[in-house]
Design a protein around this motif. Structure first.
Motif, PDB file in Angstrom:
ATOM      1  N   LEU A  91       0.834  -1.201   0.000  1.00  0.00           N
ATOM      2  CA  LEU A  91       0.000   0.000   0.000  1.00  0.00           C
ATOM      3  C   LEU A  91       0.871   1.255   0.000  1.00  0.00           C
ATOM      4  CD1 LEU A  91      -2.706   1.460   0.226  1.00  0.00           C
ATOM      5  CD2 LEU A  91      -2.627   1.071   2.694  1.00  0.00           C
ATOM      6  N   THR A  92       1.899   1.277   0.821  1.00  0.00           N
ATOM      7  CA  THR A  92       2.794   2.428   0.871  1.00  0.00           C
ATOM      8  C   THR A  92       3.499   2.621  -0.473  1.00  0.00           C
ATOM      9  OG1 THR A  92       3.159   2.047   3.235  1.00  0.00           O
ATOM     10  CG2 THR A  92       4.728   3.467   2.102  1.00  0.00           C
ATOM     11  N   ALA A  93       3.953   1.521  -1.087  1.00  0.00           N
ATOM     12  CA  ALA A  93       4.622   1.608  -2.387  1.00  0.00           C
ATOM     13  C   ALA A  93       3.658   2.088  -3.464  1.00  0.00           C
ATOM     14  CB  ALA A  93       5.205   0.245  -2.765  1.00  0.00           C
ATOM     15  N   THR A  94       2.404   1.653  -3.382  1.00  0.00           N
ATOM     16  CA  THR A  94       1.405   2.105  -4.352  1.00  0.00           C
ATOM     17  C   THR A  94       1.186   3.609  -4.222  1.00  0.00           C
ATOM     18  OG1 THR A  94       0.289  -0.046  -4.273  1.00  0.00           O
ATOM     19  CG2 THR A  94      -0.973   1.805  -5.150  1.00  0.00           C
ATOM     20  N   ARG A  95       1.119   4.088  -3.009  1.00  0.00           N
ATOM     21  CA  ARG A  95       0.901   5.515  -2.779  1.00  0.00           C
ATOM     22  C   ARG A  95       2.103   6.356  -3.188  1.00  0.00           C
ATOM     23  NH1 ARG A  95      -2.316   4.660   2.958  1.00  0.00           N
ATOM     24  NH2 ARG A  95      -4.424   4.636   2.057  1.00  0.00           N
ATOM     25  N   ALA A  96       3.274   5.738  -3.331  1.00  0.00           N
ATOM     26  CA  ALA A  96       4.447   6.484  -3.795  1.00  0.00           C
ATOM     27  C   ALA A  96       4.263   6.965  -5.232  1.00  0.00           C
ATOM     28  CB  ALA A  96       5.699   5.608  -3.688  1.00  0.00           C
ATOM     29  N   HIS A  97       3.397   6.289  -5.999  1.00  0.00           N
ATOM     30  CA  HIS A  97       3.107   6.696  -7.374  1.00  0.00           C
ATOM     31  C   HIS A  97       1.999   7.749  -7.354  1.00  0.00           C
ATOM     32  CE1 HIS A  97       5.636   3.718  -9.402  1.00  0.00           C
ATOM     33  NE2 HIS A  97       5.294   2.892  -8.434  1.00  0.00           N
ATOM     34  N   ALA A  98       2.318   8.897  -6.766  1.00  0.00           N
ATOM     35  CA  ALA A  98       1.294   9.923  -6.509  1.00  0.00           C
ATOM     36  C   ALA A  98       0.705  10.503  -7.781  1.00  0.00           C
ATOM     37  CB  ALA A  98       1.901  11.042  -5.665  1.00  0.00           C
ATOM     38  N   SER A  99       1.494  10.636  -8.835  1.00  0.00           N
ATOM     39  CA  SER A  99       0.977  11.220 -10.075  1.00  0.00           C
ATOM     40  C   SER A  99      -0.122  10.357 -10.682  1.00  0.00           C
ATOM     41  CB  SER A  99       2.112  11.405 -11.094  1.00  0.00           C
ATOM     42  OG  SER A  99       2.658  10.157 -11.477  1.00  0.00           O
ATOM     43  N   GLN A 100      -0.057   9.049 -10.455  1.00  0.00           N
ATOM     44  CA  GLN A 100      -1.065   8.144 -10.986  1.00  0.00           C
ATOM     45  C   GLN A 100      -2.231   7.980 -10.018  1.00  0.00           C
ATOM     46  OE1 GLN A 100      -0.147   7.152 -14.262  1.00  0.00           O
ATOM     47  NE2 GLN A 100       1.236   8.732 -13.494  1.00  0.00           N
ATOM     48  N   LEU A 101      -1.914   7.978  -8.732  1.00  0.00           N
ATOM     49  CA  LEU A 101      -2.954   7.771  -7.720  1.00  0.00           C
ATOM     50  C   LEU A 101      -4.006   8.869  -7.773  1.00  0.00           C
ATOM     51  CD1 LEU A 101      -2.915   5.421  -5.632  1.00  0.00           C
ATOM     52  CD2 LEU A 101      -2.377   7.127  -3.915  1.00  0.00           C
ATOM     53  N   ARG A 102      -3.570  10.071  -8.161  1.00  0.00           N
ATOM     54  CA  ARG A 102      -4.501  11.197  -8.233  1.00  0.00           C
ATOM     55  C   ARG A 102      -5.592  10.961  -9.267  1.00  0.00           C
ATOM     56  NH1 ARG A 102      -4.172  15.672 -11.501  1.00  0.00           N
ATOM     57  NH2 ARG A 102      -2.130  14.990 -12.233  1.00  0.00           N
ATOM     58  N   LEU A 103      -5.308  10.199 -10.308  1.00  0.00           N
ATOM     59  CA  LEU A 103      -6.260   9.996 -11.406  1.00  0.00           C
ATOM     60  C   LEU A 103      -6.917   8.621 -11.385  1.00  0.00           C
ATOM     61  CD1 LEU A 103      -4.158  11.625 -14.253  1.00  0.00           C
ATOM     62  CD2 LEU A 103      -6.220  12.562 -13.242  1.00  0.00           C
ATOM     63  N   ILE A 104      -6.144   7.604 -11.106  1.00  0.00           N
ATOM     64  CA  ILE A 104      -6.668   6.232 -11.173  1.00  0.00           C
ATOM     65  C   ILE A 104      -6.444   5.507  -9.847  1.00  0.00           C
ATOM     66  CG2 ILE A 104      -6.480   6.009 -13.667  1.00  0.00           C
ATOM     67  CD1 ILE A 104      -3.808   4.560 -13.263  1.00  0.00           C
ATOM     68  N   GLY A 105      -6.583   6.252  -8.750  1.00  0.00           N
ATOM     69  CA  GLY A 105      -6.324   5.685  -7.437  1.00  0.00           C
ATOM     70  C   GLY A 105      -7.179   4.480  -7.098  1.00  0.00           C
ATOM     71  N   ASN A 106      -8.468   4.529  -7.404  1.00  0.00           N
ATOM     72  CA  ASN A 106      -9.353   3.409  -7.087  1.00  0.00           C
ATOM     73  C   ASN A 106      -8.969   2.140  -7.843  1.00  0.00           C
ATOM     74  OD1 ASN A 106     -10.900   4.662  -5.184  1.00  0.00           O
ATOM     75  ND2 ASN A 106     -12.561   5.219  -6.565  1.00  0.00           N
ATOM     76  N   PHE A 107      -8.473   2.315  -9.065  1.00  0.00           N
ATOM     77  CA  PHE A 107      -7.998   1.164  -9.847  1.00  0.00           C
ATOM     78  C   PHE A 107      -6.732   0.584  -9.228  1.00  0.00           C
ATOM     79  CE2 PHE A 107      -4.951  -0.102 -13.212  1.00  0.00           C
ATOM     80  CZ  PHE A 107      -5.568  -1.266 -13.636  1.00  0.00           C
ATOM     81  N   MET A 108      -5.768   1.441  -8.893  1.00  0.00           N
ATOM     82  CA  MET A 108      -4.497   0.966  -8.355  1.00  0.00           C
ATOM     83  C   MET A 108      -4.660   0.325  -6.980  1.00  0.00           C
ATOM     84  SD  MET A 108      -2.097   4.160  -9.549  1.00  0.00           S
ATOM     85  CE  MET A 108      -0.602   3.475  -8.841  1.00  0.00           C
ATOM     86  N   LEU A 109      -5.460   0.950  -6.110  1.00  0.00           N
ATOM     87  CA  LEU A 109      -5.642   0.412  -4.765  1.00  0.00           C
ATOM     88  C   LEU A 109      -6.369  -0.924  -4.767  1.00  0.00           C
ATOM     89  CD1 LEU A 109      -6.573   3.697  -2.870  1.00  0.00           C
ATOM     90  CD2 LEU A 109      -4.410   2.440  -2.756  1.00  0.00           C
TER      91      LEU A 109
END
Length: 349
Positions: free
Chosen positions: A305-323
């Motif tokens: 989860l922490t590593a996923t959140r490190a990709h902040a530029s992507q999390l802002r747009l497709i966060g629900n998909f990545m999480l």
């Protein structure tokens, strides 16, 4: 920005305005009951995708049912070397963050190779019609995010390798630009131009990409290589699979390949958002593949989860998909496509 791309954005904007206008016209023609039913239908669809209310229990039961008979994956052990191929920064985390952690804990050396720097995602630049310079800056940001995520997982900096080829252009390099240089419509680049990449100045050709990737594979000599499945819906993921299969086939190391799917079709994976207690189920596009599961501990899930959140530029747009990939299991397949009988000469588990 090229004139062609400006026209594409204008056409898209016109289509959006026209669609909204028609939707509003249709809405005002409905009576009160019809509007209520339409709103209820939209709310039901949203709840199904996001796992709200009764659908949360449905998704939990369905996920558990789909993975109930999957065997455990055989994982690398001491003396092994794991190479993870990621078409874009973040794919390595979504598909294999848990496996990377388990491998490192077992004394396995892990290396990640990113084929692109993610410079083709227009919306992630923060502008609706970004200039090439903005997307080049995005690439540098995404490379920094990938390094930060790798540090969270415990991967050494010298084992973070960027090839720097064009995002959304890998399949073109494999099919039509194997010898002839390709110019990225997003960045206007025709060769590797980002600092920190393996072969700066290499032309955007499939031959150059394959040569650099093959040298990396030969040098690292992995006993296990994780790559996208050719059944993945994203063209860059398909191309990465083709390059990996051809290189390892040339070396006679086909049995070392394992495959993952990120873009699996049908809103995969459902439900969207963070559901760490649910298992990851096989993607619809890979329904008949011989999947193996990798169980993650609570600590490994938290690090993913922490590593996923490190990709902040992507999390802002497709966060629900990545999480939605942060779950208690990950899946890999020993085969790229479904077959009736496993080939004996591949010595697959």
């Amino acid at each position: 920005m090229s004139a062609g791309r400006r026209w594409l954005w204008l056409v898209a904007l016109f289509a959006l305005v026209l669609g909204l206008n028609e939707a509003l016209r249709l809405w005002w023609r409905l009576d009160t009951l019809e509007r209520l039913l339409a709103a209820l239908l939209a709310l039901t669809l949203w709840a199904f995708i996001n796992g709200r209310w009764i659908f949360a229990h449905y998704h939990a039961l369905r996920s558990a049912w789909l993975v109930r008979n999957l065997p455990d994956a055989s994982l690398p052990g001491p003396g092994d070397r794991l190479l993870v191929l990621a078409p874009h920064p973040d794919d390595e985390v979504l598909a294999a963050a848990g496996q990377i952690q388990r491998a490192l804990a077992a004394g396995v050396r892990v290396r990640i190779v990113w084929l692109t720097s993610g410079d083709g995602f227009d919306l992630a630049s923060g502008r609706p019609a970004p200039k090439p310079e903005a997307l080049r800056k995005l690439a540098l940001r995404r490379m920094d995010e990938a390094r930060a995520a790798a540090r969270v997982l415990g991967v050494a900096e010298e084992d973070c390798v960027f090839l720097g080829f064009p995002d959304q252009g890998l399949l073109r390099l494999f099919l039509t630009h194997y010898y002839l240089p390709y110019t990225s419509p997003h960045t206007a680049l025709e060769r590797v131009d980002y600092p920190g990449c393996r072969s700066p100045g290499a032309p955007y050709t499939g031959q150059a990409l394959e040569r650099g990737l093959e040298e990396e594979v030969r040098t690292f000599a992995p006993t296990r290589l994780l790559a996208p499945s050719p059944l993945d819906a994203h063209p860059d993921h398909q191309a990465t699979a083709y390059f990996a299969m051809r290189i390892l086939g040339k070396l006679g190391w086909e049995e070392r390949l394992r495959y993952y799917i990120v873009h699996g079709g049908y809103e995969y994976p459902l439900p969207k958002g963070l559901h760490p207690r649910l298992p990851l189920y096989p993607a619809p596009r890979g329904r008949r593949l011989p999947w193996r599961k990798v169980e993650l501990t609570d600590e490994q899930i938290e690090r993913k989860l922490t590593a996923t959140r490190a990709h902040a530029s992507q999390l802002r747009l497709i966060g629900n998909f990545m999480l939605a990939f942060v779950r208690r299991t990950e899946l890999i397949s020993p085969l790229p496509i479904p077959v009736r009988t496993l080939p004996e000469d591949l010595e697959l588990d």
